[in-house]
Design a protein around this motif. Structure first.
Motif, PDB file in Angstrom:
ATOM      1  N   GLY A  66       0.805  -1.211   0.000  1.00  0.00           N
ATOM      2  CA  GLY A  66       0.000   0.000   0.000  1.00  0.00           C
ATOM      3  C   GLY A  66       0.840   1.264   0.000  1.00  0.00           C
ATOM      4  N   PRO A  67       0.259   2.375  -0.475  1.00  0.00           N
ATOM      5  CA  PRO A  67       0.998   3.640  -0.562  1.00  0.00           C
ATOM      6  C   PRO A  67       1.571   4.111   0.774  1.00  0.00           C
ATOM      7  N   ASP A  68       0.909   3.789   1.863  1.00  0.00           N
ATOM      8  CA  ASP A  68       1.397   4.244   3.170  1.00  0.00           C
ATOM      9  C   ASP A  68       2.661   3.516   3.622  1.00  0.00           C
ATOM     10  N   HIS A  69       3.065   2.454   2.926  1.00  0.00           N
ATOM     11  CA  HIS A  69       4.290   1.720   3.270  1.00  0.00           C
ATOM     12  C   HIS A  69       5.504   2.161   2.458  1.00  0.00           C
ATOM     13  N   LYS A  80       6.839   5.248   1.576  1.00  0.00           N
ATOM     14  CA  LYS A  80       7.743   6.285   2.088  1.00  0.00           C
ATOM     15  C   LYS A  80       8.644   5.775   3.217  1.00  0.00           C
ATOM     16  N   GLU A 120      12.794  12.215   5.430  1.00  0.00           N
ATOM     17  CA  GLU A 120      11.708  12.866   4.707  1.00  0.00           C
ATOM     18  C   GLU A 120      11.624  14.328   5.130  1.00  0.00           C
ATOM     19  N   ASN A 162       4.621  15.543   7.312  1.00  0.00           N
ATOM     20  CA  ASN A 162       3.188  15.711   7.531  1.00  0.00           C
ATOM     21  C   ASN A 162       2.532  16.615   6.502  1.00  0.00           C
ATOM     22  N   GLY A 207       1.477  14.290   2.598  1.00  0.00           N
ATOM     23  CA  GLY A 207       0.484  13.224   2.574  1.00  0.00           C
ATOM     24  C   GLY A 207       1.123  11.883   2.258  1.00  0.00           C
ATOM     25  N   PRO A 208       0.313  10.817   2.191  1.00  0.00           N
ATOM     26  CA  PRO A 208       0.871   9.474   2.007  1.00  0.00           C
ATOM     27  C   PRO A 208       1.328   9.160   0.586  1.00  0.00           C
ATOM     28  N   SER A 209       0.916   9.951  -0.406  1.00  0.00           N
ATOM     29  CA  SER A 209       1.224   9.610  -1.792  1.00  0.00           C
ATOM     30  C   SER A 209       2.407  10.349  -2.391  1.00  0.00           C
ATOM     31  N   GLY A 221       6.326  12.418  -1.476  1.00  0.00           N
ATOM     32  CA  GLY A 221       7.342  12.654  -0.461  1.00  0.00           C
ATOM     33  C   GLY A 221       8.599  13.245  -1.054  1.00  0.00           C
ATOM     34  N   LYS A 257      -1.267   3.815  -7.554  1.00  0.00           N
ATOM     35  CA  LYS A 257      -1.868   2.565  -7.084  1.00  0.00           C
ATOM     36  C   LYS A 257      -0.905   1.386  -7.149  1.00  0.00           C
TER      37      LYS A 257
END
Length: 140
Positions: free
Chosen positions: A81-84, A86, A97, A101, A104-106, A108, A129
């Motif tokens: 998933g996208p949250d993993h 970064k 990074e 904050n 966002g998750p998509s 960086g 995706k």
């Protein structure tokens, strides 16, 4: 162990790189009483990187606009998933990074520098995706 020579040991490491900012390849044989297995280890150049903390996105934009940077872009398939993505980029490449904050998750922006040469590294990531687009920029 010098290049081209051998030694017997029950442990592996620590490793030192022969040159600054270059990957390192180790070849050898793992031996037990029953068998001998040839091995080859590739240690990535990212082992030279150190995270660069405390930058703002405005700092990175100003740096990239005012200096000579080499650039490389690529798209990589992803199966998580996208949250993993970064955290994986940050830990594997040893980059910090920038303002985590805000993006966002998509998306960086990451920053680091070479511990050996001092070369600056900036990485921009856009997570879709099933792929991530990486834009890597370096000095030197």
């Amino acid at each position: 162990v010098a290049s081209g020579s051998s030694a017997e040991s029950s442990k592996v490491g620590p490793f030192s790189y022969p040159a600054t900012d270059s990957p390192h390849e180790l070849k050898g044989t793992l031996s037990t009483a029953d068998c001998h297995v040839p091995i080859k280890l590739h240690l990535p150049v990212a082992m030279h990187f150190a995270p660069l903390e405390g930058l703002a996105l405005e700092d990175v934009a100003q740096q990239l606009g005012s200096s000579q940077w080499s650039s490389l872009s690529t798209k990589l398939p992803v199966s998580v998933g996208p949250d993993h993505i970064k955290p994986l980029i940050s830990s594997f490449l040893r980059l910090a990074e920038v303002e985590p904050n805000v993006s966002g998750p998509s998306n960086g922006t990451f920053a680091g520098q070479s511990a050996g040469s001092g070369a600056q590294i900036r990485l921009l990531a856009k997570v879709k995706k099933d792929k991530v687009k990486i834009d890597l920029k370096t000095t030197n």
